[in-house]
Write an enzyme that holds these catalytic residues in place. Structure first.
Site, PDB file in Angstrom:
ATOM      1  N   HIS A 167       1.986  23.041  32.185  1.00  0.00           N
ATOM      2  CA  HIS A 167       0.629  23.588  31.999  1.00  0.00           C
ATOM      3  C   HIS A 167       0.127  24.048  33.369  1.00  0.00           C
ATOM      4  O   HIS A 167       0.577  23.573  34.410  1.00  0.00           O
ATOM      5  CB  HIS A 167      -0.270  22.538  31.353  1.00  0.00           C
ATOM      6  N   CYS A 191      -8.915  23.459  26.266  1.00  0.00           N
ATOM      7  CA  CYS A 191     -10.272  23.531  25.751  1.00  0.00           C
ATOM      8  C   CYS A 191     -11.207  23.711  26.941  1.00  0.00           C
ATOM      9  O   CYS A 191     -11.130  22.969  27.910  1.00  0.00           O
ATOM     10  CB  CYS A 191     -10.595  22.235  25.012  1.00  0.00           C
ATOM     11  N   ASN A 198      -0.496  26.271  28.677  1.00  0.00           N
ATOM     12  CA  ASN A 198       0.798  26.421  29.337  1.00  0.00           C
ATOM     13  C   ASN A 198       0.718  27.642  30.246  1.00  0.00           C
ATOM     14  O   ASN A 198      -0.090  28.538  30.020  1.00  0.00           O
ATOM     15  CB  ASN A 198       1.910  26.703  28.313  1.00  0.00           C
TER      16      ASN A 198
END
Ligand code: HMG
Ligand code: MG
Length: 300
Positions: A210, A241, A250
């Protein structure tokens, strides 16, 4: 070590990308169209859905519909997450040909994510892997928090190696190493991989980074140099979020692909089509693409 000639990209946008979307549930038709468009870019592996509890992850509540409504292209694998037998049975009924179990190197994260300890998670995965294999369904294994945990902080690479080894020995064909909150840096990534590759052959490992701290591309280059040749990424950098600290998408598939193209590493994926797909899904979600490369190419 020399860089690999080819890298397999595993597209995460429809699952890891969309699972975290706040706001209204995304229409099944949009998910299906995203997956169909991704199938036309040359990608060979697409994670399409997640057969988890809809109470835990409402955005993935239509997994069965997504899996049955997509147009399957020959040569493309459409995978789904299955945390337990209930998930696997639903995935099998929807005709899924590859599934993934997902554990973590951190006890606290495992509890928060799948409501059990690491040992309990492995015991839960065993019959999932067994039943999948009996039905000729390949099983991938994820290990989360490989470079840091939102609850425990630092994670010992030896612990990442131990969980990876367990999943591999249980029959997972590949172990995807998740920097879940994107806290890794290149040297840390190399050290972590050094420990894991002593337990699982490096050609059976994938990088799932990520991009929360903007380090994912640098970390990927570091692990490619060590021999990693499978990369998980998310079109338009989907995921995360905006209200949850530490949760971000990612690394954008377009950005990874641009880097790989520049390194002369083949993927079989068309950058222009991918960037257009990223633009399309971003506009469906009412935002601009999270891929710098796509923006630079004029996809906005
Ligand atoms: P639990 O509450 O301990 O499970 O959750 P349970 O067996 O006690 O069941 C509770 C309820 O859930 C029951 O329903 C079950 O039927 C239902 P009720 O009787 O209350 O109406 N249920 C299910 N429903 C649909 N499909 C299923 C299923 N299983 C139970 N498969 C459980 C345990 C694992 C189910 C839950 O914790 C869960 O769904 N967690 C999912 C969390 C998740 O999806 N996280 C995101 C994916 S992992 C990730 O993103 C990381 C990764 O990208 C790598 C990285 O970045 O590091 C992979
Ligand atoms: Mg992830």
């Amino acid at each position: 070590m020399a860089l690999p000639n080819t890298v397999r990209l595993f597209e995460m946008g429809a699952r890891d990308g969309l699972q975290n979307e706040s706001g209204p549930i995304i229409d099944t038709r949009i998910k299906v169209e995203l997956i169909n468009r991704l199938s036309d870019t040359g990608l060979s592996h697409i994670e399409a859905a997640s057969f988890v509890s809809p109470k835990w992850v409402p955005q993935m509540g239509d997994a069965a519909a997504v899996m049955t409504e997509i147009t399957r292209q020959p040569g493309v694998t459409y995978a789904a997450l299955t945390p337990n037998l209930k998930g696997l049975e639903a995935a099998m009924a929807a005709g899924v040909e590859e599934v993934a179990v997902f554990g973590a190197a951190s006890e606290a994260f495992t509890q928060k994510n799948i409501n059990c300890s690491i040992q309990e998670s492995l015991a839960r995965f065993a019959p999932v892997i067994e039943l999948a294999q009996a039905n000729h369904i390949r099983v991938r294994g994820y290990v989360s928090t490989v470079m840091g945990c939102p609850y425990e902080g630092e994670i010992d690479p030896a612990q990442v190696a131990a969980v990876s080894r367990e999943l591999f020995d249980m029959g997972c064909y590949e172990i995807s190493l998740g920097d879940t909150i994107g806290v890794g840096t290149p040297l840390k990534a190399k050290r972590m991989l050094e420990a894991v590759s002593q337990q699982v052959p490096i050609e059976k490992l994938a990088a799932h980074f990520h991009d929360t701290y903007g380090q994912a591309l640098a970390n990927l280059y570091a692990v490619i140099e060590e021999g990693i040749a499978v990369i998980d990424a998310s079109v338009a950098g989907l995921g995360g979020c905006p209200y949850a600290k530490g949760a971000s998408g990612n690394v954008a598939t377009e950005d990874v692909l641009y880097m790989l193209n520049g390194l002369g590493i083949k993927t079989g994926v068309d950058l222009t089509k991918l960037a257009q797909t990223g633009h399309w899904i971003s506009s469906q979600l009412g935002r601009t693409s999270g891929s710098k490369v796509a923006l630079a190419m004029g996809c906005h």
